[in-house]
Design a protein around this motif. Sequence first.
Motif, PDB file in Angstrom:
ATOM      1  N   ASN B   2       0.929  -1.344   0.136  1.00 20.60           N
ATOM      2  CA  ASN B   2       0.416  -0.552  -0.094  1.00 20.60           C
ATOM      3  C   ASN B   2       1.093   1.185  -0.364  1.00 20.60           C
ATOM      4  OD1 ASN B   2      -2.459  -0.710   0.255  1.00 20.60           O
ATOM      5  ND2 ASN B   2      -2.592  -1.034   1.934  1.00 20.60           N
ATOM      6  N   GLU B  30       1.040   1.618  -9.747  1.00 23.45           N
ATOM      7  CA  GLU B  30      -0.037   0.327 -10.491  1.00 23.45           C
ATOM      8  C   GLU B  30      -1.027   0.295  -9.538  1.00 23.45           C
ATOM      9  OE1 GLU B  30       1.373  -2.544 -12.889  1.00 23.45           O
ATOM     10  OE2 GLU B  30       2.486  -1.298 -13.113  1.00 23.45           O
ATOM     11  N   ARG B  31      -2.548   0.060  -9.954  1.00 22.88           N
ATOM     12  CA  ARG B  31      -3.017  -0.134  -9.228  1.00 22.88           C
ATOM     13  C   ARG B  31      -3.918  -1.473  -8.694  1.00 22.88           C
ATOM     14  NH1 ARG B  31      -5.072   5.096  -7.279  1.00 22.88           N
ATOM     15  NH2 ARG B  31      -4.166   7.152  -8.356  1.00 22.88           N
ATOM     16  N   THR B  32      -4.663  -1.691  -8.047  1.00 24.49           N
ATOM     17  CA  THR B  32      -5.249  -2.717  -7.494  1.00 24.49           C
ATOM     18  C   THR B  32      -7.069  -2.522  -8.453  1.00 24.49           C
ATOM     19  OG1 THR B  32      -6.463  -1.423  -5.379  1.00 24.49           O
ATOM     20  CG2 THR B  32      -3.899  -3.007  -5.195  1.00 24.49           C
ATOM     21  N   ASP B  33      -7.687  -3.876  -7.862  1.00 21.89           N
ATOM     22  CA  ASP B  33      -8.811  -3.581  -8.179  1.00 21.89           C
ATOM     23  C   ASP B  33      -9.781  -3.240  -7.510  1.00 21.89           C
ATOM     24  OD1 ASP B  33      -8.405  -5.316 -10.271  1.00 21.89           O
ATOM     25  OD2 ASP B  33      -9.434  -6.783  -8.683  1.00 21.89           O
ATOM     26  N   SER B  34      -9.482  -2.146  -6.632  1.00 21.11           N
ATOM     27  CA  SER B  34     -10.115  -1.057  -5.740  1.00 21.11           C
ATOM     28  C   SER B  34      -9.723   0.126  -5.779  1.00 21.11           C
ATOM     29  CB  SER B  34      -9.656  -1.952  -4.349  1.00 21.11           C
ATOM     30  OG  SER B  34      -8.785  -1.493  -3.800  1.00 21.11           O
ATOM     31  N   ASN B  35      -8.587   0.171  -6.863  1.00 21.16           N
ATOM     32  CA  ASN B  35      -8.137   1.415  -7.180  1.00 21.16           C
ATOM     33  C   ASN B  35      -6.653   2.285  -6.515  1.00 21.16           C
ATOM     34  OD1 ASN B  35      -7.529   3.287  -9.112  1.00 21.16           O
ATOM     35  ND2 ASN B  35      -9.033   4.898  -7.644  1.00 21.16           N
ATOM     36  N   TYR B  36      -6.444   1.136  -5.338  1.00 20.94           N
ATOM     37  CA  TYR B  36      -5.603   1.150  -4.093  1.00 20.94           C
ATOM     38  C   TYR B  36      -4.375   1.761  -5.681  1.00 20.94           C
ATOM     39  CZ  TYR B  36      -8.184   1.444   0.035  1.00 20.94           C
ATOM     40  OH  TYR B  36      -9.301   0.851   1.123  1.00 20.94           O
ATOM     41  N   ARG B  37      -3.593   2.177  -4.484  1.00 21.13           N
ATOM     42  CA  ARG B  37      -2.063   2.241  -5.503  1.00 21.13           C
ATOM     43  C   ARG B  37      -0.710   0.888  -4.545  1.00 21.13           C
ATOM     44  NH1 ARG B  37      -3.055   7.205  -5.083  1.00 21.13           N
ATOM     45  NH2 ARG B  37      -2.352   8.717  -6.600  1.00 21.13           N
ATOM     46  N   SER B  38      -0.357   0.240  -5.891  1.00 19.08           N
ATOM     47  CA  SER B  38       0.501  -0.546  -5.278  1.00 19.08           C
ATOM     48  C   SER B  38       1.993  -0.051  -5.307  1.00 19.08           C
ATOM     49  CB  SER B  38      -0.225  -1.268  -6.139  1.00 19.08           C
ATOM     50  OG  SER B  38       0.695  -2.810  -6.028  1.00 19.08           O
ATOM     51  N   ASP B  40       6.139  -1.520  -5.527  1.00 15.67           N
ATOM     52  CA  ASP B  40       7.362  -2.871  -5.045  1.00 15.67           C
ATOM     53  C   ASP B  40       8.407  -2.188  -4.510  1.00 15.67           C
ATOM     54  OD1 ASP B  40       8.145  -1.593  -7.793  1.00 15.67           O
ATOM     55  OD2 ASP B  40       7.349  -3.129  -8.875  1.00 15.67           O
TER      56      ASP B  40
END
Lengths: 147, 147
Positions: B2, B30-38, B40
């Motif tokens: 997150n 990048e974004r998750t399905d729920s639009n959270y930034r991801s 690495d």
Amino acid sequence: MNIGQAARASGVSAKMIRYYEQIGLVRPAERTDSNYRSFDEKNVNELRFIKRARNLGFSVEEITNLLSLWRDRARPSREVKAIAEDHVAELEGRIAEMQAMADTLRHLSGCCAGDDRPDCPILMDLAAGDPRPAGTGRRTAKGRFGG
Amino acid sequence: MNIGQAARASGVSAKMIRYYEQIGLVRPAERTDSNYRSFDEKNVNELRFIKRARNLGFSVEEITNLLSLWRDRARPSREVKAIAEDHVAELEGRIAEMQAMADTLRHLSGCCAGDDRPDCPILMDLAAGDPRPAGTGRRTAKGRFGG
DNA sequence: CTTGACCTTCCTACGGTGGGAAGGTCCATC
DNA sequence: GATGGACCTTCCCACCGTAGGAAGGTCAAG
């Protein structure tokens, strides 16, 4: 005296004179019938005072205090000195931080060949060095000397 | 990862990570399905790089250049060194200005009794001293180290 | 299902300075 | 008396980097 003449006489731009009035650093100037601001020698002296204090790096807030002490003929010089010494301490703190940055960078630069090859200790340090917080007591406000 | 975890891992606040993305200093995360930034590890390393460069007083603009050199495996170290040296020169300029201010103020403070009496050479100087422009080459932009 | 910790976007502020638009005034010259 | 230009007025916007907060969505644990 117009705002432009006051600006030339004091070294403070017309723009800044209006700003200083707006934020209450100086009292609102008199107005002519046509709503032009009107300044006398006393106003200009105050502006010059402000200008010189800014040149010494005092913040507008500090200058507010300096101005009211200046106007108060019975002020104790102790109070003025305290403001000045606080400001010197703040300057010294910032100088020390920047000095530390410059020292670190000079060192890294000295280690960098600065030629066509890609090996670069500066980048290595940025990529892997410890956080190096550039002085412990983070300044919190008052970005002086800004554009 | 997150944004909050990336923030803790890099030392860059979530707020600033979003800002850096917004101004294009880092590529959009990048974004998750729920639009959270991801994020690495690589992203976090980049943020750490930025953090350390900021701690050395580099502007965001300078860091943009440093980052692209960092990513370019074939960069000539010459270019990195040039950025660093420019920055050192700028730091030195600002240090000298502040040093001049501090010197002047220390002198004035030293002349001020700092007691209950109103006589104060500091105020006298502000009221009547010459403009004392605190260094000739006015900085024009980039208020670093600000609020 | 609720609670609370997290995330999202969007707006606001700070310090101090400059740029510029849109409109009013003053003075000199024609 | 018109015209032009230098000045004034207010109002908004920009810079740089950082933080605060509101309004609403999401996720995981109880």
